[in-house]
Design a protein around this motif. Sequence first.
Motif, PDB file in Angstrom:
ATOM      1  N   GLU A  68       1.004  -1.003  -0.114  1.00  0.00           N
ATOM      2  CA  GLU A  68      -0.102  -0.025  -0.015  1.00  0.00           C
ATOM      3  C   GLU A  68       1.065   1.110  -0.014  1.00  0.00           C
ATOM      4  N   LEU A  69       1.830   1.104   0.886  1.00  0.00           N
ATOM      5  CA  LEU A  69       2.926   2.231   0.925  1.00  0.00           C
ATOM      6  C   LEU A  69       3.503   2.777  -0.583  1.00  0.00           C
ATOM      7  N   ASP A  70       4.001   1.546  -0.870  1.00  0.00           N
ATOM      8  CA  ASP A  70       4.718   1.694  -2.357  1.00  0.00           C
ATOM      9  C   ASP A  70       3.566   2.348  -3.470  1.00  0.00           C
ATOM     10  N   GLU A  71       2.395   2.030  -3.384  1.00  0.00           N
ATOM     11  CA  GLU A  71       1.312   2.358  -4.143  1.00  0.00           C
ATOM     12  C   GLU A  71       1.153   3.955  -3.921  1.00  0.00           C
ATOM     13  N   ILE A  72       1.004   4.367  -2.728  1.00  0.00           N
ATOM     14  CA  ILE A  72       0.709   5.617  -2.554  1.00  0.00           C
ATOM     15  C   ILE A  72       1.980   6.762  -3.097  1.00  0.00           C
ATOM     16  N   LEU A  73       3.146   6.010  -3.159  1.00  0.00           N
ATOM     17  CA  LEU A  73       4.325   6.602  -3.627  1.00  0.00           C
ATOM     18  C   LEU A  73       4.491   6.608  -5.105  1.00  0.00           C
ATOM     19  N   PHE A  74       3.460   5.718  -5.802  1.00  0.00           N
ATOM     20  CA  PHE A  74       3.545   5.591  -7.317  1.00  0.00           C
ATOM     21  C   PHE A  74       4.920   4.815  -7.562  1.00  0.00           C
ATOM     22  N   GLN A  83      12.504  12.766   4.889  1.00  0.00           N
ATOM     23  CA  GLN A  83      11.304  13.103   6.023  1.00  0.00           C
ATOM     24  C   GLN A  83      10.021  13.457   5.255  1.00  0.00           C
ATOM     25  N   ASP A  84      10.136  14.156   4.070  1.00  0.00           N
ATOM     26  CA  ASP A  84       8.940  14.647   3.387  1.00  0.00           C
ATOM     27  C   ASP A  84       8.338  13.373   2.843  1.00  0.00           C
ATOM     28  N   MET A  85       9.129  12.590   2.314  1.00  0.00           N
ATOM     29  CA  MET A  85       8.448  11.028   1.832  1.00  0.00           C
ATOM     30  C   MET A  85       7.627  10.439   3.177  1.00  0.00           C
ATOM     31  N   LEU A  86       8.037  10.410   4.382  1.00  0.00           N
ATOM     32  CA  LEU A  86       7.381   9.952   5.407  1.00  0.00           C
ATOM     33  C   LEU A  86       6.346  10.642   5.858  1.00  0.00           C
ATOM     34  N   ASP A  87       6.383  11.934   5.812  1.00  0.00           N
ATOM     35  CA  ASP A  87       5.232  12.868   6.160  1.00  0.00           C
ATOM     36  C   ASP A  87       4.074  12.563   5.330  1.00  0.00           C
ATOM     37  N   SER A  88       4.550  12.704   3.824  1.00  0.00           N
ATOM     38  CA  SER A  88       3.410  12.460   2.860  1.00  0.00           C
ATOM     39  C   SER A  88       2.699  11.156   2.749  1.00  0.00           C
ATOM     40  N   LEU A  89       3.184  10.066   3.389  1.00  0.00           N
ATOM     41  CA  LEU A  89       2.930   8.717   3.545  1.00  0.00           C
ATOM     42  C   LEU A  89       1.714   8.883   4.609  1.00  0.00           C
ATOM     43  N   ILE A  90       2.086   9.334   5.897  1.00  0.00           N
ATOM     44  CA  ILE A  90       1.379   9.593   6.821  1.00  0.00           C
ATOM     45  C   ILE A  90       0.035  10.251   6.578  1.00  0.00           C
ATOM     46  N   GLY A  91       0.310  11.355   5.973  1.00  0.00           N
ATOM     47  CA  GLY A  91      -0.907  12.143   5.464  1.00  0.00           C
ATOM     48  C   GLY A  91      -2.023  11.510   4.614  1.00  0.00           C
ATOM     49  N   ALA A  92      -1.257  10.763   3.779  1.00  0.00           N
ATOM     50  CA  ALA A  92      -2.089   9.952   2.846  1.00  0.00           C
ATOM     51  C   ALA A  92      -2.878   8.922   3.352  1.00  0.00           C
ATOM     52  N   LEU A  93      -2.143   8.346   4.445  1.00  0.00           N
ATOM     53  CA  LEU A  93      -3.054   7.462   5.114  1.00  0.00           C
ATOM     54  C   LEU A  93      -3.966   7.904   6.011  1.00  0.00           C
ATOM     55  N   ARG A  94      -3.696   8.880   6.704  1.00  0.00           N
ATOM     56  CA  ARG A  94      -4.864   9.558   7.456  1.00  0.00           C
ATOM     57  C   ARG A  94      -5.948  10.070   6.615  1.00  0.00           C
ATOM     58  N   SER A  99      -6.594   5.058  11.276  1.00  0.00           N
ATOM     59  CA  SER A  99      -6.540   5.486  12.735  1.00  0.00           C
ATOM     60  C   SER A  99      -5.057   5.593  13.035  1.00  0.00           C
ATOM     61  N   ASN A 100      -4.725   6.447  14.112  1.00  0.00           N
ATOM     62  CA  ASN A 100      -3.370   6.322  14.452  1.00  0.00           C
ATOM     63  C   ASN A 100      -2.740   4.910  14.882  1.00  0.00           C
ATOM     64  N   ALA A 101      -3.522   4.233  15.391  1.00  0.00           N
ATOM     65  CA  ALA A 101      -2.842   2.904  15.754  1.00  0.00           C
ATOM     66  C   ALA A 101      -2.534   2.071  14.482  1.00  0.00           C
ATOM     67  N   GLN A 132       2.503   7.808  16.607  1.00  0.00           N
ATOM     68  CA  GLN A 132       1.598   8.593  16.703  1.00  0.00           C
ATOM     69  C   GLN A 132       0.560   8.450  17.900  1.00  0.00           C
ATOM     70  N   LYS A 133       0.022   9.324  18.606  1.00  0.00           N
ATOM     71  CA  LYS A 133      -0.640   9.085  19.748  1.00  0.00           C
ATOM     72  C   LYS A 133      -1.942   8.281  19.582  1.00  0.00           C
ATOM     73  N   GLU A 134      -2.183   7.297  19.988  1.00  0.00           N
ATOM     74  CA  GLU A 134      -3.340   6.445  20.087  1.00  0.00           C
ATOM     75  C   GLU A 134      -4.310   6.577  21.126  1.00  0.00           C
ATOM     76  N   ARG A 135      -5.466   6.780  20.532  1.00  0.00           N
ATOM     77  CA  ARG A 135      -6.611   7.024  21.672  1.00  0.00           C
ATOM     78  C   ARG A 135      -6.878   5.572  22.185  1.00  0.00           C
TER      79      ARG A 135
END
Length: 310
Positions: A68-74, A83-94, A99-101, A132-135
């Motif tokens: 899934e992550l490879d697909e998000i990065l095309f 760090q920008d690549m990682l942040d973009s992945l987290i943003g896309a997943l959100r 969820s954060n978990a 990420q902080k989990e509820r």
Amino acid sequence: MGRDAEKQAGDFSFPSMRSGYEVSYSFTAQGPVGVVKETTLADLLQRYADILWEEGHHKYNVKAFIGELDEILFGARFSIFSQDMLDSLIGALRKRGNSNATINRKMAALSKLLRKAYNMGDIHSLPEFRRQKERAGRLRFLEADEEEALFREIGNRSQLYVQLSIFLVDTGARLGEAIALKWNDVHQGRATFWVTKSGRSRTVPLTMRAKEALEALADRSPGPFAAIDQQKYRAVWNAAKVDAGLGDEADIVPHVLRHTCASRLVRGGIDLRRVQMWLGHQTLEMTMRYAHLASHDLDMCVPVLERHLK
């Protein structure tokens, strides 16, 4: 060779040729050497999956996460995972509703893969992974009557599967840990789990009921549950859950037996440090999810509050 020629033959570092990536070249008089090869997450997974993860349900999930992550990065190729690549992945997943978990689980798989690639020289830097902080959600476990109804329905379908279920709830073992158990791992009323999520072995004493479950399977080799297919067990579990009147509860999966074991230990007055050792948690923080069940520790507070009435 003149000074200018020496400069031309020396090492040069060129800036990034593509936005977001850094590719370094070294030059000698004979031409470029040591050109950094770019890679993809899919390439790294194919290269290291069998080294990093044991066969089983967890490895299946990891492959799905990285895919899934490879697909998000095309399928982007990189030599530095920024760090920008990682942040973009987290943003896309959100944005996809993760969820954060769930994000933490996917990032844990990515971190492990990238760390291996870095150590092997496939990439040249790593981003900083922040959890990420989990509820704290509701922690589901089985009450005695629910366990009885569920195990009765499982037993109607398979005696092997009900013996496994009994073993799981009385040891707190993960499904994969129980299936990997060999007879040599059972000694003097204790079971040792070598194939664990944390990579650390642990030994727990067996209840009388767990011992009887193993004795009923003594003719099976190389271990009591070695022939069990996880997917088939889950299918029987789901069918039995419906007939036991628990079909509407998504949280009642086989892993609920591990939660049930932990909850019974805590409610019975076992301190959290011992529960951590029993379950094989790497940190006490993981065990603290069950701390709210230790209500007996607060009973001593009531007389203090009632003193003013006397």
